[in-house]
Scaffold this active site. Structure first.
Site, PDB file in Angstrom:
ATOM      1  N   HIS A 289       0.821  -1.218   0.000  1.00 51.78           N
ATOM      2  CA  HIS A 289       0.000   0.000   0.000  1.00 51.78           C
ATOM      3  C   HIS A 289       0.851   1.263   0.000  1.00 51.78           C
ATOM      4  CE1 HIS A 289      -3.635  -2.286   0.385  1.00 51.78           C
ATOM      5  NE2 HIS A 289      -3.174  -2.926   1.443  1.00 51.78           N
ATOM      6  N   HIS A 367      -6.746  32.320 -51.107  1.00 52.56           N
ATOM      7  CA  HIS A 367      -5.925  32.797 -49.999  1.00 52.56           C
ATOM      8  C   HIS A 367      -4.524  32.210 -50.120  1.00 52.56           C
ATOM      9  CE1 HIS A 367      -4.531  33.284 -45.762  1.00 52.56           C
ATOM     10  NE2 HIS A 367      -5.278  34.393 -45.832  1.00 52.56           N
TER      11      HIS A 367
END
Length: 464
Positions: A289, A367
């Site tokens: 843990h 463009h």
């Protein structure tokens, strides 16, 4: 793995003794709204405080993981949390009238069965996965412990345990898909060694421990006198250890590697404390843990650092939150002004949209035709449409509203966008939407670099 968040359809209750405290408690699982997360509530304490299941609140890892937040302390949370991960439950309130969840049989299976009885329910919110961008490691060389979390667009765990016992050799366990948890891991029980029992009892732990909720393993041969003393410690009329099996009272194992599988279960539960479902390959050698929590802390730290940068990651293999058909239904734009191909993330505060730029875009005809560059105004338009989806998601009937862009501030273009680029737009609310007015920041990314950014204001207007 589920893409949508889940809660449960109804409440369900279990009762039993806590493993370490020995206190009997009743635990109730309750539905919770989207983005609530996993929380524990101590109903036996004044004001019934609520504790977030978060690694920042871990206060003890002695043979279990204990959290404490807002004055609520909850022991041994890992088995319950493993069930939440395994069942992919994101939002739930867990009420307890005692300090510790019931240990039940020492595994997660009773919690899984309770969640199934409560009927998992899909919610209208998407899971906030954290996908590791880089490797994380934790090592404790003195104890021979090593854990790693590796980048992976999935969730997998591999565990190895190795104890100095003739009855428990090296064991391995692997989870390759979260759907395997219920059938292959949830019933695997906690365990300890005979020599640990008296030490644990004297330390005030395993007060609720019993041979019905744990596997007890011999690490050597024990005399009749020693076994008699052990029976007194356990409060049992008699205990025995078969020299062939090496397990107290010859408890039958569910799997030959049940201990490794339980350690994997513990890893799943402890890593749930990161606070979000994670995508990673977890490799754990001799985990416990304390080491699990240290890895969870490292993962959360990286998660917060990544969140600061907020660079979205696009995985084309994942299904979209909104396809181009749904975007077509929500936004009024049509060719050549439907700019967004898909929405890959959406919650109450942010949204991520994708635009694949091709040489066939209509604006390239005029463009810079000999040097095609996506016009800045079109980048802003695409970003605004992404934000429009976020704003529309704030109302229950988005088809009945127009999202208008009414303001742009602090707009900057950082880099040219050209054919072949995949532009990832991320918009986030600056403040809650009030009276149909939304203020948000927007950024556009190509290959992880910002190409455009702006602050935008949008207005929701009901269709007449």
């Amino acid at each position: 793995m589920n893409n949508k968040q889940h809660t449960i359809s109804k409440s369900v209750t279990l009762s039993g003794v806590g493993l370490h405290t020995g206190v009997t408690a009743t635990m109730t699982f309750l539905p919770a709204p989207a983005n609530h997360g996993i929380k524990f509530q101590r109903t036996d304490l004044p004001d019934q405080p609520i504790a977030d299941a978060d690694v920042d609140y871990v206060v003890d890892t002695s043979r279990g993981t204990t959290i404490e937040h807002n004055g609520a302390r909850i022991n041994t949370v890992e088995h319950v949390l493993a069930a939440m991960v395994g069942m992919e439950i994101d939002n739930i309130l867990i009420q307890l009238d005692g300090p510790e969840p019931p240990i039940m049989d020492g595994s997660s299976i009773k919690f899984v069965e309770a969640l199934e009885e409560a009927i998992p329910l899909e919610q209208e919110a998407h899971r906030k996965f954290f996908e590791l961008p880089e490797e994380i490691r934790f090592k404790d060389l003195d104890k021979g412990i090593e854990l790693a979390a590796l980048p992976l667009n999935d969730y997998r765990i591999a565990v190895m345990v190795d104890y100095n016992s003739k009855f428990l050799s090296s064991q391995h366990a692997n989870l390759t898909h979260v759907s395997q948890f219920k059938e292959q891991f949830a019933m695997c029980r906690t365990f300890c060694f005979v020599h640990e029992l008296e030490v644990l009892y004297k330390a005030g732990l395993i007060q609720g421990g019993d041979l019905s909720n744990a596997i007890v393993i011999a690490d050597r041969d024990y005399s009749e006198k020693e076994l008699s003393h052990l029976s007194e410690v356990l409060g049992k009329p008699k205990v025995s250890i078969s020299k062939e099996v090496g397990i107290l009272n010859n408890t039958n194992l569910h799997y030959n590697n049940e201990m490794a599988r339980h350690k994997l279960l513990d890893v799943m539960g402890d890593l749930a404390l990161v606070g979000r479902p994670i995508k990673a390959q977890i490799l754990a050698s001799r985990p416990g843990h304390a080491s699990n929590v240290e890895l969870a802390k490292k993962i959360k730290k990286l998660m917060l650092e990544t969140e600061k940068n907020k660079v979205p990651v696009y995985d084309p293999k994942q299904p979209p939150i909104c396809s181009h058909e749904r975007i077509y239904e929500l936004l009024p734009h049509r060719y050549p002004f439907q700019m967004i191909d898909k929405i890959t993330y959406l919650d109450e505060n942010s949204v991520v949209g994708i635009k694949n730029v091709t040489m066939n875009e209509s604006y390239f005809m005029g463009h810079f035709p000999n040097n095609p560059v996506m016009p800045g105004v079109m980048q802003v338009e695409a970003m605004a449409q992404t934000g429009g989806i976020l704003v529309l998601s704030s109302v229950p009937d988005p088809e009945n509203y127009w999202p208008y862009l009414v303001g742009i501030e602090n707009c900057r273009f950082r880099k040219s966008v050209i054919p072949g680029d995949t532009v990832i737009f991320r918009c986030e609310l600056i403040s809650p939407i009030r009276r149909g007015i939304a203020k948000m920041t927007g950024k556009a990314y190509v290959a992880g670099q910002v190409v455009c950014e702006a602050e935008m204001t949008a207005s929701l207007v009901r269709k007449s």
